[in-house]
Design an enzyme around this catalytic site. Structure first.
Site, PDB file in Angstrom:
ATOM      1  N   CYS A   1       0.821  -1.197   0.000  1.00  0.00           N
ATOM      2  CA  CYS A   1       0.000   0.000   0.000  1.00  0.00           C
ATOM      3  C   CYS A   1       0.856   1.248   0.000  1.00  0.00           C
ATOM      4  CB  CYS A   1      -0.902   0.014   1.238  1.00  0.00           C
ATOM      5  SG  CYS A   1      -1.856  -1.515   1.459  1.00  0.00           S
TER       6      CYS A   1
ATOM      7  N   ILE B   1      -3.883 -10.030   0.581  1.00  0.00           N
ATOM      8  CA  ILE B   1      -4.452 -10.998   1.516  1.00  0.00           C
ATOM      9  C   ILE B   1      -5.804 -10.488   1.979  1.00  0.00           C
ATOM     10  CG2 ILE B   1      -4.183 -12.083   3.790  1.00  0.00           C
ATOM     11  CD1 ILE B   1      -1.163 -11.976   3.340  1.00  0.00           C
TER      12      ILE B   1
ATOM     13  N   ASP C   1      -3.944  -9.566   7.348  1.00  0.00           N
ATOM     14  CA  ASP C   1      -2.850  -9.339   8.280  1.00  0.00           C
ATOM     15  C   ASP C   1      -2.964  -7.971   8.944  1.00  0.00           C
ATOM     16  OD1 ASP C   1      -2.290  -8.102   5.817  1.00  0.00           O
ATOM     17  OD2 ASP C   1      -0.135  -8.202   6.126  1.00  0.00           O
TER      18      ASP C   1
ATOM     19  N   GLY D   1      15.609 -12.888  -4.624  1.00  0.00           N
ATOM     20  CA  GLY D   1      16.773 -13.278  -3.832  1.00  0.00           C
ATOM     21  C   GLY D   1      17.509 -12.094  -3.240  1.00  0.00           C
TER      22      GLY D   1
END
Length: 631
Positions: A2, A55, A100, A363
């Protein structure tokens, strides 16, 4: 993921005027959160938020979110939110949705600021407490998510983005000359400062409390476990595998399509290998350059890894003809001047990945945590070099080193360039050596080029301060600790955050999970680098998951053929940036040194592309901040 912004003003908020400014703020923040936007007001505090749904895609995850006296906006992900939710339910907390954000807010209601050490994630948080009339800003351990703020009298304003903050406060601001010097020295602006006077960044692992009496900053996290706790390599490798697999599994939780960036290197290959053990339909993305030397090409090596792991692989090609248009988009994405040229391929791979997925694992951080860069080899070799007689180093070896080529045009010249750079700094103390290998310009060169004078910190002093806070440990671990605190947030994480968020793509970095980093920090330096081999413990821990060639491939940076571009398709942009009339009008930079850099590059005398790109990046930022845009 966000974007957020807001104000706390103890003299009261003019809602009418603020709403107009917040519309401009939300326009700037929209790429960070294109799925929804909202505002929230009280007489003293106002929040604005844009949402990228990852989510719980329902309105139960919308922000700003209120629970009792607390109202919260945040940018990021809490990867262990399910475990925290179970714990909070055991304490009597109930939940309306599955986000979350709701867990984070309930955790703050339960534990206050003490919730922060419980979080595994990346975040920038703002919490207003109506009971205490206090605004709290917090940032994750390693600075993955940005948060700027400005204080004036009884007022604090904040935003995820410096451009958004300027719009919120309705001011362009003025340039901090000390920060300008740091930018030209390093090609990025360190976290301890910002390019604008009176704007501050919440530090990584930092917390800012603001009330009617003013603001104070505290550190809630510091990486200090530098004294080696492991005495057995097999135990260290086993713990590392478990920590990485846990971090990857938590970062694969999403209610939207998910994939991964895949280069030909070790770090992204390990992340994708871990993903493939948990999901047989992993999507991977690699970028390459169509008309550049083979040195810059990642696609063949990445393709072999993708074939070995059975991923659904996408290759992206960049041509020199694309670069002019690409530059404008990339420069607009960065809210401070930023001159790491690998921002261009990072932006492209993020843009193309977004056509397929909303979340990508990467990574990033593996080099800083596990000693992957060549400079770490230099750190080990410097101790041996300093045993040579001083007269031999000063009067024979270092003058010979200064005469070596400074170019990447072919293999032997690039090797000579590395030796030249090593010899120019290997005889210095730890902080100066570390800063020297980061520097693009010396203090003398800065004095010669930058017109206004300013007293302020140097790269050496900033790095020395961080190194002094690293507990014990061997020289390599101290260098890694300082890089995690200095270059990682301001360079690598800034690059990835701005490039991905400009394309509404969330990037997650399992190798920067704090449990992975702390596991590595507890290992002696020679677990990570020994016998001339970098990332030894990673190679050993994951040897059974990837082909041997992945671990034998020489280290390469995520680079672009910038020298060829600046003398080819971007030559006009280069001339624009160093135009003497333009520089005279700004009264910031003297034109002689940039002009010499261009002459040297065009004639092939030395590779000055990094220095020229820094001028271009600054001029593009200056135009957006104070002028009419890049032309």
């Amino acid at each position: 993921m966000c974007g957020l912004a807001g104000i706390a003003d103890f003299d009261g908020i003019d809602r009418g005027g603020l709403e107009t400014r917040l519309k401009r703020v939300l326009d700037r923040l929209r790429p960070r959160g294109p799925d929804a936007q909202s505002t929230w007001f009280t007489e003293t505090c106002a929040f604005a938020h844009t949402r990228l749904k990852i989510i719980d895609l329902s309105e139960a995850g919308a922000q700003p979110m209120t629970d009792g006296p607390l109202t919260l906006v945040y940018n990021g992900e809490i990867y262990n939110f399910r475990a925290l939710r179970s714990e909070l339910e055991g304490l009597g907390r109930s939940f309306n949705g599955n986000s979350d954000t709701e867990v984070l807010l309930a955790g703050w209601r339960q534990w206050g600021e003490d919730v922060l050490p419980r979080l595994a994630g990346m975040f920038a948080i703002a919490v207003w407490n109506a009971e205490t009339s206090t605004l709290t800003l917090a940032r994750d351990r390693f600075g993955k998510k940005p948060l700027y703020y400005r204080t004036a009298a009884r007022r604090l304003s904040f935003a995820s983005d410096l451009v958004a903050l300027s719009r919120l406060d309705d001011t362009d601001g003025t340039i901090d000359i000390a920060a300008l010097r740091l930018f030209f020295a390093l090609r990025f602006v360190p976290e301890s400062t910002s390019i604008l006077n009176d704007v501050v960044k919440v530090p990584p692992g930092g917390l800012v409390r603001f009330g009617a009496a003013g603001a104070d900053t505290v550190t809630w996290y510091r990486l200090t476990r530098q004294s080696a706790l492991y005495g057995d390599r097999r135990a260290a490798a086993a713990d590392l595998c478990e920590a990485v697999d846990t971090a990857v599994a938590e970062r694969m939780i999403a209610d939207v399509p998910l994939g991964a960036f895949l280069s030909g290197g070790i770090d992204s290959a390990i992340v994708v290998a871990s993903m493939a053990r948990q999901d047989e339909h992993v999507r991977t993305f690699t970028i390459g350059f169509e008309d550049a030397p083979a040195y810059y090409e990642e696609r063949p090596a990445a393709r072999r890894i993708a074939d070995h792991l059975g991923t659904r692989h996408v290759e992206i090609g960049v041509t020199s003809a694309m670069t002019r248009e690409l530059c404008e988009a990339v420069f607009n994405a960065y809210d401070e001047p930023f001159a790491d040229s690998s921002a261009l391929p990072t932006y492209v791979v993020a843009r193309e990945a977004r056509h397929h997925v909303t979340v990508a694992l990467s990574g990033d951080g593996g080099d800083e945590v596990f000693a992957g860069y060549r400079k770490y080899l230099g750190e080990v070799q410097a101790a041996r070099y300093q045993h040579l007689p001083n007269w031999l180093r000063r009067h024979v070896i270092e003058p010979l080193g200064a005469a070596l080529p400074d170019s990447k045009s072919d293999g032997w010249r690039d090797r000579a360039r590395q030796v030249r750079r090593f010899l120019s700094h290997a005889g210095k103390n730890g902080a100066a050596r570390q800063a020297g290998w980061l520097r693009s310009l010396s203090e003398d060169e800065l004095d010669a080029m930058i017109i206004p004078t300013a007293a302020g910190p140097t790269p050496e002093s900033l790095i020395a301060e961080i190194r002094d806070g690293c507990d014990g440990g061997d020289p390599l671990n101290r260098m890694l600790c300082a890089d995690i605190g200095f270059g990682l947030p301001a360079d690598m994480l800034t690059k990835v955050d701005r490039a991905s968020m400009a394309n509404s793509l969330e990037v997650r970095c399992p190798l920067l999970d704090h449990r992975v980093v702390e596991c590595a920090a507890a290992m002696p330096g020679d677990y990570k680098l020994s016998a001339g081999r970098t990332k030894r413990i990673l190679r050993e821990a994951f040897a059974d998951r990837l082909p041997e060639e992945v671990f034998d491939r020489p280290k390469k940076g995520f680079e672009i053929p910038i020298a060829e571009w600046l003398t080819g398709g971007l030559a006009d942009l280069c001339r624009w940036a160093i135009d003497p009339t333009r520089l005279a009008r700004q009264e910031l930079l003297r034109p002689e040194m940039p002009a010499q850099w261009l002459d040297d590059l065009a004639a092939g005398r030395r590779d000055t592309s990094w220095q020229l790109w820094t001028v271009i990046a600054f001029q593009a930022w200056w135009e957006r901040q104070f002028g009419d845009g890049v032309s």
